[in-house]
Design a protein around this motif. Structure first.
Motif, short mmCIF file in Angstrom:
data_model
loop_
_atom_site.label_atom_id
_atom_site.label_comp_id
_atom_site.label_asym_id
_atom_site.label_seq_id
_atom_site.Cartn_x
_atom_site.Cartn_y
_atom_site.Cartn_z
N LEU A 1224 0.83 -1.21 0.00
CA LEU A 1224 0.00 0.00 0.00
C LEU A 1224 0.86 1.26 0.00
O LEU A 1224 0.55 2.23 -0.68
N ILE A 1225 1.92 1.21 0.77
CA ILE A 1225 2.81 2.38 0.83
C ILE A 1225 3.48 2.60 -0.52
O ILE A 1225 3.59 3.72 -1.00
N GLN A 1226 3.90 1.47 -1.17
CA GLN A 1226 4.54 1.60 -2.47
C GLN A 1226 3.57 2.14 -3.51
O GLN A 1226 3.94 2.92 -4.38
N GLU A 1338 -4.46 4.57 -0.50
CA GLU A 1338 -5.82 4.05 -0.52
C GLU A 1338 -6.20 3.41 0.81
O GLU A 1338 -7.12 2.62 0.89
N ALA A 1339 -5.44 3.73 1.86
CA ALA A 1339 -5.74 3.21 3.19
C ALA A 1339 -5.88 4.37 4.18
O ALA A 1339 -5.50 5.50 3.87
N ASP A 1340 -6.40 4.07 5.36
CA ASP A 1340 -6.49 5.10 6.41
C ASP A 1340 -5.11 5.34 6.99
O ASP A 1340 -4.36 4.38 7.23
N SER A 1377 -9.01 7.34 3.09
CA SER A 1377 -8.39 7.17 1.76
C SER A 1377 -8.73 8.37 0.87
O SER A 1377 -9.89 8.77 0.76
N GLN A 1378 -7.68 8.97 0.30
CA GLN A 1378 -7.78 10.09 -0.63
C GLN A 1378 -8.39 11.35 0.04
O GLN A 1378 -8.80 12.27 -0.66
#
Length: 1430
Positions: A1224-1226, A1338-1340, A1377-1378
């Protein structure tokens, strides 16, 4: 020397036997003639005594004689002629040949295993005949007659008177001066009276009464009654009586009276007597021959006229036929009237004669001689010798040459004591009293030497040596030096080669018995001379046997002397013996690198075999000369070849209907044989460039062959829904030693099969092959029929018809094929199959000939030989064949194959002829050879079906699908072909007005539209044929766009066209056509692009946006003639992003770049919701249409393929899978944006300006990372020292980099750029600041904002000054997310100045993770504010 049947003692005893003369009345001779025998011939088989005989020596000691033999001969009153003796000896040798079952010795010496005949019966026959035929001489008495038999028939009217007449005749012959021959031992010769009685016809009473009268007259010991002819000649031969005479009569003794019935032997010189001896062999018998031969035995003689040299009556054949006629002259066998009782009577008669007559006479004579010598050689003899020496001095008087030529100048009278002692010695020797004989010879030798009577001395020395050897108990060693002196004296002083030869024969046999082979060989070789070829040949052969029989065999000396013997045999006319000698020597020289010697031997063997009509041997020998790498000069090789052809022609004429013979020339390199299936391709015409396909002129390349196979497998897999069929066989048009030939190749009916045969001419003379064609075998088969019936085999015709072929198979015939000296030349021979079946190519058939030697062909182009009738060959050519047998590759898979030598099959010459198939030809029109990198060029492809079958399912596969396209599969997306070359833009354009410049046009285009769907292989492209079928003879032209590869240099791009027949065949499912395009690309533009996040967050609701920097550099060199590049359009393709506007848009629509100029374009990219969009900025070209989209999607797929394989490798290396959080970080630092740069290049060529178009693609993956339009070269890493370390535990998940973490949260400060404040009124200045936080992932994300951070570096303080945040110093927030979050802050300033507001620290971590990933979010750009005082 070779082994003999007799021992040396037996041989010498039989060589010197008491001679008895026989004088017969005519009536007595008539009685013996009833048996086809003379009297001497009648008694000959019974002349050896079967029992021991006793006699007393002069000292009255009893002496035992064992195995005594006597010789009874008819009286011959003239000495034998030398010519007659030579003829006899020639006949004896030529008749005696090795028998079929002759025992051979296998002698192993070093590397040699020699098969040599153990015995030489021809030499023994020669030796026996030679010794028997020696004329009597005065210096010795060994072959003087001791006794005489007077033979009278009992049927004569007055037998006693007849005895008297014969007695007087004998006396006259012995004592009358008119008869010098024969010689008699002593004046008082023993006369023995024999009454011959015919039992079947005569009166026995009368015979007995006459015999009684004889006994009273001559004594019982001086006469004998011999009864013969017990059987009447008219009685049938019902009982088989043995014939002991045949073995003796074959030898045709020179001393028998009937030999001279036709007069004395003379040299036959009657040239018309062709039934006897041919002219060229008369000379072989004459003495004059010797001096005329100047040729060395190892010199190769040239044939002046081949036909005449092989013609003429054969001498050996003639002599043997003479013997045959001699033997079969009478209808009845020998001794037909004699019974076994008669045989016993004859044997008894000889014994009686010897016991009672001969031996007592000899004993008495020895006593008399001994007494005479004792009485004469007393003191007086010794005194006489002393006084003679005293007065004459010790010096020997010099003699003239003539005297020396005589018996060295001295002749003794018959009564001389020296001769008497010699006579006694000879008598003792004849009755085996060797001890007494030796002492007598020794004494005589001294006397002869004292008198310088060299001939007499030599004779005494010779016999003294033999006597010494034969003495029982060997009291003294064999005095070989006696023999050497005797030989030298005979040869050099007396010039008597006959006596010298006798010495050599005796001494060599004695030395051989003592295993002194080296001395024996030297002795034999010494007597070889030019005066007699036959003698020299026999002695050289025996010398060779000496060398091979040594303790350590001297093999090469054996072979060399065998060659010399063979040469002398040949000169003596003994062709069979010559051939045998050469053949035995060949065993030594063969395969040892002595090529010239081998050539000479084979040449001679070939000639001799031909003369003897042994044609197979002749062919074999000449074949060996030609197939070895000859070191002979060209002229000699030409002679060899002509001889070979001549012999071969004779062989083939004997069996004209037999199978064709195997020819040795030229060499065929079987493994270099290549087989090509199919027609020769049509050549290129002008702008039409034919597909390269494959031909016999191309060199085999293993790497490219593997690539073609991979391409074919790829397309077959696509056609068969991803699976390669089990019976799939890669198409091989050309088979050679490198191709896989384990399966039967497939050929198509009515398409030629070309076989390239590699001929090599090893000779220095040119070879001319005429009527050259292939040999084949064909089995017709219908592969579609379920059951094949009986198949008959067809064979190719061996004779060259005008049009060689038949209904099944047609064959091409090359009329003339010239191979120059030592040249390797390829012949391409074709077969035309007209029916399906199994074809087997067996070999080649041709006429082998030579061209006339006057032409020098080194400078002539070898291709001239293919013009018919260009060369005149000398009429000498033979038809033959050569097999094509190719050994397959060595098997090396299983353990058994590795440990043994096994070879797999090679089936390149066994094609299966399959049903008719379509045949495609492809032509490329206006196909470029040079392109700029990224250039788009339009060409046309023409597909032609040249067969009688329609073709379908046309596909093309290539490793470089991004290089070409046939356009999209929808008509809307494919532009029309341009009408004029001036406007030859490959792109589809739209017209836009000037007001819409800054807006963007969006269009949706999926990769599926361009044949790059996810499921199919992008390399396999369907060719859009109209109706998907190409009918027989039809052709179709399709446009093809080409895209220059991104890297400069020469590129080889392989196209494989795949097509099928409409009918499905069992054997061949599809066909392929290959084409290799060579494109040279030159540099054009270098495009780099980077994407970075925009710090501005003005459109809060819209979320993220980015800046795209496109860096375009003109790296073209002026060689290509490019004036300048225009950047026409930049398009993007992405599922999530779109280019919105150009930030630095100039007034001019095009961005122009001259040589080495660089332009930088900046675009704003915003997120979009429509996926699969493609967007242009300068809106002239519809970049979502063909060919722009084709090339883009194809390059994209190949790029994805490349990165996919790299990431696969990376995944394999890092065994631990990525953690979801890390992913997710990448992901938040990834961007999926592709840039397409469209350009035009203005080129000046031949004073014309051309416009070239092109496009470059850049794939952007990561924020902040620069991407390029062409792959970057990897620099090779420097060498480092090898380090050993223990791998650590890799269970800890991989940490994301700080760069990746910094992209989780995007921060932006909103504040006034300058703030005016009156510090006089209020000392503290408070400025409102808004901090915007945007979650890019795309994550909290949990965010901590820390305002306590102070700048520590003094430089920063000097530049920006210090300020303080008011209110809460730390905030904790969670961003969805976003999500974009706004935080209101206040900054407090105490004085004017410029301040950096970016002192805050932001920490972020994923909501469901621990603080493992927490890191500071630092802004790289300073947030500067100016505080002014009012």
């Amino acid at each position: 020397m070779a082994q003999c049947v007799q021992s040396v003692q037996e041989f010498i005893q039989d060589s010197f036997v008491p001679l008895v003369a026989a004088l017969c009345s005519e009536e007595a001779e008539r009685l013996t003639r009833k048996n086809n025998l003379g009297f001497s011939e009648l008694v000959k088989p019974f002349c050896r005594l079967t029992s021991e005989v006793h006699m007393r020596d002069p000292n009255n000691q009893l002496h035992v004689i064992k195995n005594l033999k006597i010789a009874v001969n008819n009286i011959i009153t003239h000495s034998p002629q030398p010519g007659g003796i030579r003829k006899l000896l020639n006949d004896v040798v030529s008749v005696s040949q090795p028998t079929e079952g002759l025992v051979t010795n296998v002698i192993t010496a070093g590397d040699y295993d020699l098969n040599i005949s153990a015995t030489t019966p021809w030499f023994e026959s020669y030796r026996e005949s030679f010794l028997q035929s020696m004329p009597a001489s005065d210096h010795e008495f060994l072959n003087h007659y001791v006794a005489c038999m007077l033979v009278v028939s009992s049927g004569e009217p007055e037998p006693v008177e007849q005895f008297l007449k014969l007695s007087q005749e004998q006396h006259r012959i012995q004592h009358s001066s008119e008869y010098a021959y024969p010689k008699w031992f002593i004046p008082n010769t023993l006369k023995y009276y024999v009454l011959l009685h015919d039992v079947s016809a005569g009166e026995e009473q009368r015979a007995d009464s006459v015999y009684e009268e004889m006994k009273q007259r001559y004594g019982t010991q001086g006469c004998y009654l011999l009864k013969i002819n017990s059987r009447g000649s008219n009685r049938g031969a019902d009982e088989q009586i043995p014939d002991p005479w045949s073995q003796y009569l074959q030898k045709n003794s020179i001393q028998t009276q009937e030999s001279y019935d036709d007069g004395p032997y003379t040299v036959i010189s009657n040239k018309n007597a062709d039934h006897l001896i041919s002219d060229d062999l008369d000379n072989d018998i004459q003495d004059g021959l010797s001096n005329n031969f100047k040729a060395h035995p190892l010199q190769l003689d040239h044939l002046s006229d081949t036909s005449s040299s092989f013609d003429g009556t054969d001498y050996i054949k003639t002599t043997s036929s003479l013997h045959e006629s001699k033997k079969t002259s009478s209808g009845t066998p020998h001794g037909a009237c004699l019974t076994l009782t008669d045989h016993d009577r004859i044997r008894q008669f000889i014994q009686e004669f010897t016991f009672r007559g001969l031996l007592p006479h000899i004993e008495k004579t020895i006593r008399q001689l001994n007494d005479q010598l004792i009485s004469r050689k007393g003191l007086s003899r010794s005194l006489f010798s002393a006084t003679k020496k005293w007065f004459s001095g010790s010096k020997v008087p010099e003699k003239s040459i003539n005297e020396l030529k005589n018996t060295s100048g001295l002749l003794y009278p018959p009564e001389a004591p020296e001769l008497q002692i010699r006579k006694m010695a000879d008598l003792c020797f004849l009755v085996q009293h060797y001890e007494l004989a030796y002492s007598c010879y020794h004494t005589a030798k001294k006397d002869f030497l004292n008198d310088q009577a060299m001939l007499y001395a030599a004779g005494a020395l010779e016999m003294a040596a033999v006597s010494a050897f034969l003495q029982p108990g060997a009291p003294r060693p064999y005095p070989a030096h006696y023999m050497d002196t005797a030989i030298q004296t005979y040869r050099d002083i007396c010039k008597n080669m006959v006596l010298a030869e006798r010495c050599v024969l005796l001494s060599a046999e004695i030395l051989k018995s003592q295993s002194k082979y080296s001395d024996a060989a030297a002795l034999l070789i010494r007597l070889t001379s030019e005066d007699s070829d036959l003698r020299s040949a026999l002695l050289l052969e025996q010398a060779a046997h000496c060398f091979i029989n040594m303790k350590s065999p001297m093999v090469r000396k054996f072979a060399f002397h065998m060659i010399l013997a063979g040469h002398r045999y040949s000169k003596a006319g003994q062709k069979k013996h010559a051939l045998r000698c050469y053949s035995q020597a060949m065993q030594v020289y063969k395969g040892k690198g002595w090529s010239l010697a081998e050539d000479h031997i084979n040449f001679t063997i070939g000639r001799q075999s031909f003369t003897l009509r042994q044609l197979d041997n002749a062919v074999s020998a000449f074949r060996h000369i030609l197939i070895n790498d000859s070191k002979q000069p060209a002229a000699q090789q030409g002679t060899f070849l002509r001889e070979y052809l001549y012999v071969y022609k004779n062989v083939t004429q004997l069996s004209p209907d037999g199978p064709l013979p195997q020819l040795p020339l030229p060499y065929i390199n079987n493994s270099a044989t290549r087989v090509f299936f199919g027609h020769d391709r049509r050549p290129s015409e002008g702008e039409k460039q034919a597909a390269t396909h494959i031909s016999l002129d191309q060199e085999y390349d293993c790497e490219s062959s593997h690539q073609w196979k991979e391409l074919e497998e790829q397309v077959v897999a696509v056609v068969n829904k991803g699976i390669i069929p089990s019976n799939f066989q890669p198409t091989q048009y050309c088979l050679n030693s490198y191709s896989d030939n384990s399966k039967f190749p497939l050929a198509v009916v009515e398409e030629p099969v070309t076989v390239e045969v590699a001929f090599r001419n090893p000779l220095k003379v040119p070879l001319l092959l005429t009527d050259l064609s292939l040999l084949w075998k064909f089995q017709p088969k219908d592969f579609n029929a379920k059951h094949n019936g009986e198949t008959k085999e067809l064979l190719s015709p061996s004779l060259p018809p005008q049009a060689c072929g038949n209904d099944m198979i047609g064959a091409e015939v090359i009329a003339e094929f010239l191979i120059n000296s030592e040249e390797t030349k390829m012949a391409r021979l074709k077969l035309f199959p007209h029916q399906t079946g199994e074809l087997h190519i067996l070999g080649v058939v041709y006429n082998l000939g030579t061209i006339q030697g006057t032409m020098m062909l080194d400078g002539i182009d070898p291709s001239i030989g293919l013009q018919a009738g260009k060369f005149v060959y000398n009429g000498m050519s033979v038809r033959g064949r050569q097999e094509l047998e190719i050994q397959g590759p060595r098997l090396n898979n299983t353990k058994e194959e590795k440990t043994s030598i096994k070879y797999g099959p090679d089936r390149r010459l066994d094609p299966i002829i399959t049903e008719e198939m379509p045949l495609l030809e492809v032509f490329f029109i206006n196909f470029p050879t040079g392109l700029l990198c990224g250039e788009i060029r339009k060409a046309y492809v023409e597909f032609v079906n040249v067969s009688k079958c329609p073709l379908t399912a046309l596909k093309v596969v290539s490793k470089h699908p991004e290089f070409f396209t046939f356009g999209g599969n929808t008509a809307v997306l494919t532009p029309l072909s341009p009408s004029a070359s001036e406007n030859c833009s490959a792109y589809k354009t739209v017209v836009t007005d000037s007001t819409s410049v800054c807006t963007a046009l969006m269009s949706s285009a999926s990769s599926v539209n361009f044949g790059v769907g996810t499921g199919s292989q992008p390399e396999v492209i369907h060719v859009p044929l109209p109706d998907s079928v190409l009918l027989p003879g039809a052709s179709v032209q399709l446009p093809m766009w080409l895209h220059g590869p991104d890297e400069e240099g020469v590129h080889e791009i392989n196209f494989l066209f795949y097509y099928e027949s409409i009918k499905k065949h069992s054997k061949m499912c599809h066909r392929v056509l290959r084409h290799t395009a060579v494109i040279c690309t030159s540099r054009s533009l270098n495009v780099r692009a980077t994407v970075c996040r925009s710090n501005a967050l003005e459109d809060e609701g819209k979320g993220d946006n980015m800046l795209v920097f496109v860096d375009v550099e003109n790296i073209n060199t002026s060689e290509a003639g490019v004036k300048e590049f225009h950047i026409v359009q930049v398009s993007s393709n992405s599922k999530h992003w779109k280019l919105q506007k150009a930030v630095n848009l100039s007034e001019d629509k095009d961005c122009k770049l001259a040589s080495r100029e660089r332009g930088k374009l900046c675009f704003k990219a915003v997120r979009c919701k429509n996926s699969g969009a493609k967007c242009g900025v300068f809106l002239q070209i519809i970049s979502s249409a063909s060919p722009c989209a084709d090339f883009f999607f194809r390059s994209l797929s190949s790029e994805l393929k490349r990165t996919h394989t790299q990431s696969n490798m990376f995944h394999a290396a890092a065994k631990q899978p990525f953690d979801e959080a890390v992913r997710l970080i990448q992901k938040c630092s990834e961007v999926d944006l592709n840039i397409v740069v469209l350009w035009k290049a203005y080129v000046v060529e031949d004073n014309k300006q051309l416009i070239l178009e092109g496009q470059h693609h850049v794939v952007l993956h990561t924020v902040g990372k620069e991407a390029f339009s062409f792959p970057q070269k990897q620099e090779s890493p420097e060498m480092v020292l090898l380090k050993f370390f223990r791998p650590e535990n890799t269970s800890v998940p991989t940490r994301p980099t700080s760069e990746q973490l910094s992209n989780l949260i995007k921060t932006s400060l909103h504040y006034p750029e300058s703030f005016n404040h009156s510090f006089h009124q209020k000392s503290l200045c408070l400025v409102p600041v808004t901090l915007l936080l945007s979650n890019c992932s795309e994550a909290d994300v949990d965010v901590i904002i820390d305002l306590r951070h102070k700048t520590t570096s003094p430089e920063a303080l000097e530049i920006h000054g210090s300020f303080t945040w008011l209110g809460q110093t730390q905030y904790k927030r969670q961003l969805k997310s976003q999500e974009v979050y706004s935080l209101q802050l206040k900054a407090c300033f105490v004085r004017t100045g410029v301040y950096n507001l970016g002192t805050h620290r932001v920490f972020a971590k994923l909501a469901d993770q621990v603080t493992l990933f927490e890191t500071s979010q630092q802004n790289s750009m300073p947030a500067l504010i100016i505080i002014n005082n009012i």
